[in-house]
Design a protein around this motif. Structure first.
Motif, PDB file in Angstrom:
ATOM      1  N   SER A  27       3.564  -3.846   5.249  1.00 58.30           N
ATOM      2  CA  SER A  27       3.627  -3.808   6.716  1.00 58.30           C
ATOM      3  C   SER A  27       4.066  -5.132   7.344  1.00 58.30           C
ATOM      4  O   SER A  27       4.573  -5.152   8.453  1.00 58.30           O
ATOM      5  CB  SER A  27       2.263  -3.390   7.280  1.00 58.30           C
ATOM      6  OG  SER A  27       1.291  -4.365   6.970  1.00 58.30           O
TER       7      SER A  27
ATOM      8  N   SER B 111       1.450  -6.794  -2.442  1.00 62.96           N
ATOM      9  CA  SER B 111       0.631  -7.239  -1.314  1.00 62.96           C
ATOM     10  C   SER B 111      -0.830  -7.235  -1.755  1.00 62.96           C
ATOM     11  O   SER B 111      -1.186  -6.668  -2.791  1.00 62.96           O
ATOM     12  CB  SER B 111       0.790  -6.302  -0.118  1.00 62.96           C
ATOM     13  OG  SER B 111       0.107  -5.086  -0.395  1.00 62.96           O
TER      14      SER B 111
ATOM     15  N   ARG C 108       0.824  -1.203   0.000  1.00 66.69           N
ATOM     16  CA  ARG C 108       0.000   0.000   0.000  1.00 66.69           C
ATOM     17  C   ARG C 108       0.861   1.257   0.000  1.00 66.69           C
ATOM     18  O   ARG C 108       0.470   2.295  -0.548  1.00 66.69           O
ATOM     19  CB  ARG C 108      -0.928   0.002   1.226  1.00 66.69           C
ATOM     20  CG  ARG C 108      -2.158   0.882   1.054  1.00 66.69           C
ATOM     21  CD  ARG C 108      -2.904   1.140   2.358  1.00 66.69           C
ATOM     22  NE  ARG C 108      -3.254  -0.058   3.090  1.00 66.69           N
ATOM     23  CZ  ARG C 108      -4.368  -0.755   2.889  1.00 66.69           C
ATOM     24  NH1 ARG C 108      -5.223  -0.370   1.993  1.00 66.69           N
ATOM     25  NH2 ARG C 108      -4.618  -1.826   3.606  1.00 66.69           N
TER      26      ARG C 108
HETATM   27  C1  LIG Z   1      -7.444 -14.923   4.916  1.00 65.49           C
HETATM   28  C2  LIG Z   1      -6.601 -13.781   4.460  1.00 65.49           C
HETATM   29  C3  LIG Z   1      -5.707 -13.990   3.399  1.00 65.49           C
HETATM   30  C4  LIG Z   1      -4.883 -12.967   2.987  1.00 65.49           C
HETATM   31  N1  LIG Z   1      -4.011 -13.224   1.974  1.00 65.49           N
HETATM   32  C5  LIG Z   1      -3.096 -12.277   1.664  1.00 65.49           C
HETATM   33  C6  LIG Z   1      -2.101 -12.514   0.669  1.00 65.49           C
HETATM   34  O1  LIG Z   1      -2.079 -13.556   0.001  1.00 65.49           O
HETATM   35  N2  LIG Z   1      -1.179 -11.546   0.442  1.00 65.49           N
HETATM   36  C7  LIG Z   1      -1.172 -10.350   1.120  1.00 65.49           C
HETATM   37  O2  LIG Z   1      -0.290  -9.522   0.881  1.00 65.49           O
HETATM   38  N3  LIG Z   1      -2.121 -10.098   2.037  1.00 65.49           N
HETATM   39  C8  LIG Z   1      -3.081 -11.012   2.309  1.00 65.49           C
HETATM   40  N4  LIG Z   1      -4.041 -10.711   3.228  1.00 65.49           N
HETATM   41  C9  LIG Z   1      -4.141  -9.312   3.728  1.00 65.49           C
HETATM   42  C10 LIG Z   1      -3.186  -8.977   4.861  1.00 65.49           C
HETATM   43  O3  LIG Z   1      -3.786  -9.322   6.079  1.00 65.49           O
HETATM   44  C11 LIG Z   1      -2.875  -7.478   4.880  1.00 65.49           C
HETATM   45  O4  LIG Z   1      -4.068  -6.745   4.941  1.00 65.49           O
HETATM   46  C12 LIG Z   1      -2.069  -6.995   3.667  1.00 65.49           C
HETATM   47  O5  LIG Z   1      -0.968  -7.842   3.424  1.00 65.49           O
HETATM   48  C13 LIG Z   1      -1.596  -5.577   3.902  1.00 65.49           C
HETATM   49  O6  LIG Z   1      -0.900  -5.080   2.774  1.00 65.49           O
HETATM   50  P1  LIG Z   1       0.209  -3.936   2.931  1.00 65.49           P
HETATM   51  O7  LIG Z   1       1.283  -4.405   3.833  1.00 65.49           O
HETATM   52  O8  LIG Z   1       0.583  -3.510   1.557  1.00 65.49           O
HETATM   53  O9  LIG Z   1      -0.600  -2.730   3.527  1.00 65.49           O
HETATM   54  P2  LIG Z   1      -0.545  -2.010   4.968  1.00 65.49           P
HETATM   55  O10 LIG Z   1      -0.727  -3.010   6.050  1.00 65.49           O
HETATM   56  O11 LIG Z   1      -1.461  -0.880   4.872  1.00 65.49           O
HETATM   57  O12 LIG Z   1       0.966  -1.505   5.030  1.00 65.49           O
HETATM   58  C14 LIG Z   1       1.506  -0.468   4.275  1.00 65.49           C
HETATM   59  C15 LIG Z   1       2.931  -0.225   4.772  1.00 65.49           C
HETATM   60  O13 LIG Z   1       3.550   0.721   3.949  1.00 65.49           O
HETATM   61  C16 LIG Z   1       4.338   1.606   4.735  1.00 65.49           C
HETATM   62  N5  LIG Z   1       4.462   2.839   3.964  1.00 65.49           N
HETATM   63  C17 LIG Z   1       3.514   3.766   3.709  1.00 65.49           C
HETATM   64  N6  LIG Z   1       4.006   4.737   2.917  1.00 65.49           N
HETATM   65  C18 LIG Z   1       5.299   4.414   2.655  1.00 65.49           C
HETATM   66  C19 LIG Z   1       6.329   5.018   1.906  1.00 65.49           C
HETATM   67  N7  LIG Z   1       6.120   6.166   1.218  1.00 65.49           N
HETATM   68  N8  LIG Z   1       7.536   4.419   1.867  1.00 65.49           N
HETATM   69  C20 LIG Z   1       7.755   3.258   2.539  1.00 65.49           C
HETATM   70  N9  LIG Z   1       6.815   2.654   3.283  1.00 65.49           N
HETATM   71  C21 LIG Z   1       5.597   3.226   3.343  1.00 65.49           C
HETATM   72  C22 LIG Z   1       3.541   1.736   6.018  1.00 65.49           C
HETATM   73  O14 LIG Z   1       4.384   2.121   7.088  1.00 65.49           O
HETATM   74  C23 LIG Z   1       3.005   0.325   6.196  1.00 65.49           C
HETATM   75  O15 LIG Z   1       3.923  -0.486   6.937  1.00 65.49           O
HETATM   76  C24 LIG Z   1      -4.939 -11.718   3.628  1.00 65.49           C
HETATM   77  C25 LIG Z   1      -5.843 -11.501   4.662  1.00 65.49           C
HETATM   78  C26 LIG Z   1      -6.677 -12.512   5.068  1.00 65.49           C
HETATM   79  C27 LIG Z   1      -7.624 -12.271   6.184  1.00 65.49           C
END
Ligand SMILES: Cc1cc2nc3c(=O)[nH]c(=O)nc-3n(C[C@H](O)[C@H](O)[C@H](O)COP(=O)(O)OP(=O)(O)OC[C@H]3O[C@@H](n4cnc5c(N)ncnc54)[C@H](O)[C@@H]3O)c2cc1C
Ligand SMILES: Cc1cc2nc3c(=O)[nH]c(=O)nc-3n(C[C@H](O)[C@H](O)[C@H](O)COP(=O)(O)OP(=O)(O)OC[C@H]3O[C@@H](n4cnc5c(N)ncnc54)[C@H](O)[C@@H]3O)c2cc1C
Lengths: 324, 255
Positions: free
Chosen positions: A271, A238, A213
């Protein structure tokens, strides 16, 4: 007797089948029982030599004039009939789409319980199995008991090492002709469509640059694309990024996406949710780029850069480009 | 066409899974709940198929009273009806779950469903079998692991990924299909749809399942050890770039 379903490509056993066979052999050894294999399709009879190395005493090649194309109900019925003839009480299968769905169908026929994703199996004093299996894609382990006249098991991926048996065998290879009704072919592969694979598949890449994200937009993936290209790798994402519509689901790493095993995974703006991490736990090393030093991924990484990926990645690209 | 999507309420665990003292379940205090992404795709598919072919879309779950939250997610995504097979807190084995679902599906509707959609595996227990067992009890064909689905003239054309391509199945309806994330893009429910879903009635039915000896029984859960030794911090912002390059060149040897 323990019966193991083996998938193969023209007589060469698939890796996950050999892993499941390793699980089956552990059980056979512990129970002082024999281990036999069942296989379908062209050239299954060529499996004898190789499966002998893994302690298989007999290979049963299923032959039926309708079985030239995969049909899960017919496969399952064949396994059930063979298991009955050979008095197999435990049946194992690889943790693949086919292995799992065939075994589940065997389970419905025999009214038998099935444990999938097994990590280890022991035999209790009363003959039941005490096992450990993956939940949540491997971020949680369940200790369970599996009991019943028949017991069905599939192995978790890459948990049972493929090692030759202490004493190799010379398996008998025979043909098994099941009696299967036409209605068991209601579900059958009709045709195969070949896809046009572009670039390096995620599962095989040596370098994966993952974006979450924090990347912020579809356009901003250009920077990650460039980094991946400079390193001879490919881009992952992600689920949050896929949900935003920035990347196709094919790029998703995690529990409901791809499992990767690169030399290095560079996770940018991710994250570190458990469902993401189970997809990249096969990575040798992990570098996180994140603005938040408290992010879970920073705990789990080997190296971390605390900062904005929009600043770090272009700068890194420039240095790599100049060096190239 | 009548389409059913079966879903399961699970905790939304975040970055670390914490177990209860007795190691029987995930400590859900402070956690939200969700369903598997595969099941969200099942709901989307049910609604989309009904939009194309007419008919109605139902969502069904076996679970505690609170699982009405996940059913309402389905309603907000424009499913027409929702049914809860309401249980107490006991653990149901995959066989018991399938028995109860098959029996519930039978009782839900006299005419029966044309298409019954499930997740390929549940998010938590991932036993990969409830749908196959339900299909067998109902006497319907079942295809699993589907990422591409079309319905034409009473036939489901379903595709499953294999290495280098896809294998295609054609099965007559009624049929059970288990789906994987990537099948479609589940819609976001609008605020208005969510409000409406909150007021919609959810039918609650008492589940029936045979009790059988043996089977698969959970003994306890274990949160596996993770390596929590903190990362080596290479620096802040682009000042860390030289260090990254060194690691890529020397340690990982990819440049
Ligand atoms: C049953 C189930 C299965 C799932 N399967 C998957 C799967 O296969 N794959 C998957 O990925 N997820 C899966 N999920 C979702 C998972 O739980 C998370 O919601 C998801 O991985 C979060 O994605 P993220 O880390 O990109 O987003 P976020 O959790 O929103 O993290 C974003 C990160 O980016 C950082 N950030 C923001 N801006 C910047 C910047 N400019 N520079 C550097 N860092 C920055 C923030 O500090 C934060 O750490 C599943 C969930 C469930 C319930
Ligand atoms: C009251 C109650 C308490 C439970 N407590 C626990 C617990 O503490 N820990 C735990 O891990 N599990 C618990 N379970 C879940 C139960 O163990 C599993 O649902 C059951 O074993 C089925 O296996 P599965 O979820 O792995 O199904 P799979 O075979 O992996 O599921 C495939 C698909 O079947 C459908 N499906 C599965 N379960 C249901 C359901 N309940 N309702 C509707 N559709 C469904 C979904 O579409 C799913 O994607 C509980 C269940 C109930 C009803």
């Amino acid at each position: 007797m323990i019966l193991a379903l083996v998938e193969h490509d023209k007589g060469t056993p698939e890796e996950l089948s050999l892993e499941a066979l390793a699980m089956a052999r552990e059980l056979a050894t512990a129970e002082g029982d024999s281990l036999e294999a069942v296989a379908f399709g062209d050239e299954a009879d060529a499996l004898g030599d190789e499966l002998g190395e893994y302690g298989v005493e007999a290979v049963h090649c299923v032959a039926h004039h309708h079985l030239e194309r995969y049909a899960p109900d017919a496969w399952a019925e064949s396994v059930v009939q063979l298991a009955s003839e050979r008095e197999a009480k435990t049946i194992t299968a690889p943790g693949t789409d086919r292995g799992r769905e065939v075994l589940a169908r065997v389970g419905t026929s025999l009214d038998a319980p099935m444990a999938t994703n097994c990590l280890a199996v022991d035999i209790a004093d009363d003959g039941a199995y005490e096992l450990r299996r993956n939940r949540w894609g491997g971020s949680l382990i369940e200790h369970a008991r599996l009991d019943g006249e028949h017991k069905l098991l599939t192995a978790a991926e890459h948990e049972f090492p493929i090692e030759p048996a202490a004493s190799p065998t010379e398996p008998s290879v025979s043909t098994f002709e099941p009696d299967v009704d036409d209605d068991l072919f209601a579900v059958q592969v009709d045709r195969v469509e070949t896809g046009d694979e572009e670039g390096i598949p995620l599962g095989e890449a040596r370098v994966v640059v993952g974006g979450g994200r924090g990347v912020g937009s579809a356009e901003d993936y250009d920077q990650l694309e460039e980094l991946a290209e400079l390193l001879g790798g490919t881009v992952g994402a992600s689920r949050a990024a896929v949900n935003e519509g920035w990347r196709p689901h094919d790029d998703q790493v995690g529990q409901t996406g791809a499992k990767i095993s690169p030399d290095i995974y560079i996770a940018c703006g991710i994250s570190g949710a458990v469902q993401h991490m189970v997809g990249c736990k096969g990575a040798d090393t992990l570098l996180a780029i994140n603005t938040d030093s408290e992010a879970a991924i920073v705990q789990k990484a080997d190296w971390a850069v605390i900062g904005d990926l929009h600043e770090v990645v272009p700068e890194l690209n420039e240095v790599l480009r100049d060096a190239a | 066409m009548k389409v059913l999507a079966c879903i399961k309420r699970v905790p939304d665990t975040g970055a670390k899974i914490v177990l209860t003292e007795d190691e029987q379940r995930i400590d859900t205090s402070g956690l939200g709940f969700t369903m598997s992404p595969h099941e969200e795709c099942a709901i989307e598919e049910a609604v989309a198929q009904v939009e194309t072919h007419g008919g109605s879309a139902h969502v069904l779950t076996l679970g505690p009273p609170e699982a009405d939250e996940q059913l309402r997610t389905g309603l907000a995504m424009q499913a027409d009806e929702a049914t809860l097979l309401e249980t107490d807190e006991e653990e149901w084995s995959p066989r018991a779950t399938a028995d109860a679902l098959a029996d519930g599906i039978d009782r839900l509707d006299d005419e029966g469903f044309d298409l019954l959609l499930f997740g390929n595996e549940s998010a938590d227990a991932a036993n990969y079998q409830v749908a196959v067992r339900v299909a067998s009890e109902l006497g319907y064909p079942c295809v699993t692991g589907i990422k591409d689905l079309e319905v034409e003239d009473g036939t489901a054309i379903a595709k499953r990924e294999i290495s280098g391509g896809e294998e295609v199945y054609e099965v007559d309806l009624p049929a059970v299909v288990t789906v994987k994330e990537g099948l479609n893009e589940p819609r976001y429910a609008s605020m208005r749809a969510k409000m409406q879903a909150r007021r919609q009635e959810i039918e609650s039915v008492e589940p029936r399942a045979e009790t059988r000896a043996g089977g698969l029984e959970k003994v306890r859960l274990e949160a596996p050890e993770t390596d929590d030794s903190p990362a080596e911090i290479l620096g802040e912002g682009s000042e860390a770039v030289p260090e990254i390059v060194e690691i890529l060149a020397e340690e990982v040897e990819v440049v």
